[in-house]
Design a protein around this motif. Structure first.
Motif, mmCIF file in Angstrom:
data_model
loop_
_atom_site.group_PDB
_atom_site.id
_atom_site.type_symbol
_atom_site.label_atom_id
_atom_site.label_comp_id
_atom_site.label_asym_id
_atom_site.label_seq_id
_atom_site.Cartn_x
_atom_site.Cartn_y
_atom_site.Cartn_z
ATOM 1 N N ASP A 200 59.576 22.353 -57.390
ATOM 2 C CA ASP A 200 59.896 21.959 -56.028
ATOM 3 C C ASP A 200 59.033 20.801 -55.583
ATOM 4 O OD1 ASP A 200 61.769 23.919 -55.884
ATOM 5 O OD2 ASP A 200 60.500 25.361 -54.837
ATOM 6 N N GLU A 201 59.630 19.894 -54.786
ATOM 7 C CA GLU A 201 58.956 18.663 -54.399
ATOM 8 C C GLU A 201 57.658 18.928 -53.657
ATOM 9 O OE1 GLU A 201 59.969 14.635 -51.836
ATOM 10 O OE2 GLU A 201 61.589 15.868 -52.641
ATOM 11 N N ASP A 202 57.624 20.018 -52.854
ATOM 12 C CA ASP A 202 56.425 20.296 -52.076
ATOM 13 C C ASP A 202 55.440 21.178 -52.834
ATOM 14 O OD1 ASP A 202 58.025 22.478 -52.058
ATOM 15 O OD2 ASP A 202 57.736 22.976 -49.936
ATOM 16 N N GLU A 203 55.731 21.458 -54.099
ATOM 17 C CA GLU A 203 54.825 22.231 -54.928
ATOM 18 C C GLU A 203 54.452 21.406 -56.155
ATOM 19 O OE1 GLU A 203 56.719 25.851 -55.946
ATOM 20 O OE2 GLU A 203 56.799 26.617 -53.892
ATOM 21 N N PHE A 204 53.161 21.359 -56.429
ATOM 22 C CA PHE A 204 52.703 20.589 -57.587
ATOM 23 C C PHE A 204 52.850 21.378 -58.877
ATOM 24 C CE2 PHE A 204 50.223 18.278 -54.274
ATOM 25 C CZ PHE A 204 50.714 17.023 -54.529
ATOM 26 N N TRP A 205 52.838 22.705 -58.797
ATOM 27 C CA TRP A 205 52.937 23.511 -60.006
ATOM 28 C C TRP A 205 53.587 24.847 -59.689
ATOM 29 C CZ3 TRP A 205 48.006 22.601 -57.832
ATOM 30 C CH2 TRP A 205 47.432 23.695 -57.186
ATOM 31 N N SER A 206 54.037 25.517 -60.742
ATOM 32 C CA SER A 206 54.553 26.879 -60.624
ATOM 33 C C SER A 206 54.043 27.675 -61.812
ATOM 34 C CB SER A 206 56.088 26.878 -60.587
ATOM 35 O OG SER A 206 56.621 26.327 -61.785
ATOM 36 N N LEU A 207 53.778 28.960 -61.574
ATOM 37 C CA LEU A 207 53.260 29.843 -62.613
ATOM 38 C C LEU A 207 54.420 30.438 -63.390
ATOM 39 C CD1 LEU A 207 50.737 31.167 -63.858
ATOM 40 C CD2 LEU A 207 50.991 33.007 -62.171
ATOM 41 N N GLU A 208 54.368 30.335 -64.712
ATOM 42 C CA GLU A 208 55.422 30.849 -65.573
ATOM 43 C C GLU A 208 55.013 32.170 -66.195
ATOM 44 O OE1 GLU A 208 57.665 27.004 -67.353
ATOM 45 O OE2 GLU A 208 55.715 27.419 -68.263
ATOM 46 N N LYS A 209 56.009 32.863 -66.763
ATOM 47 C CA LYS A 209 55.702 34.090 -67.485
ATOM 48 C C LYS A 209 54.789 33.763 -68.662
ATOM 49 C CE LYS A 209 60.039 36.459 -66.393
ATOM 50 N NZ LYS A 209 61.277 37.082 -66.956
ATOM 51 N N GLY A 210 53.832 34.613 -68.897
ATOM 52 C CA GLY A 210 52.901 34.360 -69.990
ATOM 53 C C GLY A 210 51.634 33.676 -69.538
ATOM 54 N N GLY A 211 51.581 33.283 -68.257
ATOM 55 C CA GLY A 211 50.342 32.722 -67.728
ATOM 56 C C GLY A 211 50.215 31.220 -67.820
ATOM 57 N N SER A 212 51.241 30.522 -68.312
ATOM 58 C CA SER A 212 51.172 29.063 -68.356
ATOM 59 C C SER A 212 51.670 28.491 -67.039
ATOM 60 C CB SER A 212 51.987 28.510 -69.525
ATOM 61 O OG SER A 212 53.338 28.896 -69.408
ATOM 62 N N TYR A 213 51.377 27.211 -66.801
ATOM 63 C CA TYR A 213 51.770 26.530 -65.571
ATOM 64 C C TYR A 213 52.701 25.370 -65.896
ATOM 65 C CZ TYR A 213 48.057 28.922 -62.934
ATOM 66 O OH TYR A 213 47.257 29.866 -62.320
ATOM 67 N N LEU A 214 53.765 25.219 -65.102
ATOM 68 C CA LEU A 214 54.609 24.032 -65.163
ATOM 69 C C LEU A 214 54.196 23.154 -63.992
ATOM 70 C CD1 LEU A 214 57.003 22.603 -66.539
ATOM 71 C CD2 LEU A 214 58.506 23.728 -64.886
#
Length: 291
Positions: A200-214
């Motif tokens: 999302d444009e107002d979010e710099f990152w998101s937490l994925e399953k497994g503990g990694s970050y996009l």
């Protein structure tokens, strides 16, 4: 991140067929861009001492100043499929790459024969249909071609006229040198285009399953360090004074703009996978924390 004939001048003339199911554009944003490329049609006379129009156009000036070779995805990063690929294999490439269009080649990428669209594949064969009668040529579409020196605005005009949204850059020997999509060209004018699969444009990152970050490459480094509770610039090998973003950190670690799919290692055990990038910048990253 992925993009017929031998690349001769006659290649483009055979590519004027419409993409199935995509109506001819009537006006709109791209048409206004095309109008900017044709000032001679407006009846306005430019004085000899006047500044070039591109000086006032901002991103629109890129349509004249940038060449295909400046923007194209390099050949080594193109994701394509052979003309004899099976149904299950093609589905796997679409799923793993996340792309909706793929170039099709006969033997190697230097002999492209067309492109396949995920929509055509789904409508004609479905994802669970019978693979016995699968033939990729039955729903293959034509490609556009252009030399590395072609201005990107010229290719944009060709894409609009032919309603074909993918082109290959062909070198002087007739081989494939790179790949461009309509989105690549438009982004040179209006900036990066985010879709529903992007963060999302107002979010710099998101937490994925497994503990990694996009994460977006423009993620402020200090904010991300606060999120994970660890410093990414504590190592003596990293000069933190010149780094403000995650993308800057990865660029510094690799010493260049890494390719899509490449994994860059951090001295402290972090791994940065380049999810999306073009030849000039990193766009999105997947950050894996140390075990």
């Amino acid at each position: 991140m992925g993009d017929t004939s031998d690349g001769s001048s006659g290649s483009n003339t055979s590519s004027t067929s419409s993409e199935a199911g995509e109506p001819a554009p009537q006006g709109g944003f791209i048409s206004r861009i095309i109008d900017v490329l044709s000032p001679s049609d407006t009846g306005v006379t430019v004085e000899p001492d006047a500044e070039p129009a591109s000086h006032h156009l901002g991103g629109l000036g890129n349509l004249r100043s940038l060449r295909l070779e400046d923007v194209a995805v390099p050949k080594v990063e193109i994701i394509g499929v052979p003309s004899d690929i099976s149904k299950d294999e093609l589905l796997g490439v679409f799923r793993e790459s996340g792309l909706t269009r793929l170039p099709v080649y006969d033997g190697t990428l230097d002999t492209p024969v067309g492109l396949v669209h995920l929509k055509d594949f789904a409508l004609q064969h479905g994802f669970n249909g019978d693979a016995a009668d699968f033939d990729i040529t039955s729903f293959m579409r034509p490609l556009l071609f252009g030399p590395p020196s072609m201005p990107i605005g010229v290719l944009l005009q060709k894409m609009q006229a032919a309603r074909i949204h993918m082109a290959l850059v062909i070198d002087e020997y007739g081989g494939t040198d790179g790949l461009l999509t309509l989105e690549d060209l438009v982004e040179q004018v209006i900036g990066e285009i985010e879709d529903e699969h992007d963060t999302d444009e107002d979010e710099f990152w998101s937490l994925e399953k497994g503990g990694s970050y996009l994460a977006l490459s423009r993620t402020p480094l200090d904010e991300f360090e606060n999120e994970i509770g660890k410093s990414l610039t504590a190592s003596e090998e990293i000069d933190e004074e010149d780094i403000d973003t995650l993308g800057g950190l990865v660029f510094m670690l690799s010493g260049r703009v890494p390719a899509r799919g490449e994994v860059v290692s951090h001295p402290d055990g972090f791994e940065f996978e380049v999810v999306d990038a073009d030849p000039r910048r990193i766009k999105r990253l997947r950050v894996r924390l140390p075990d």
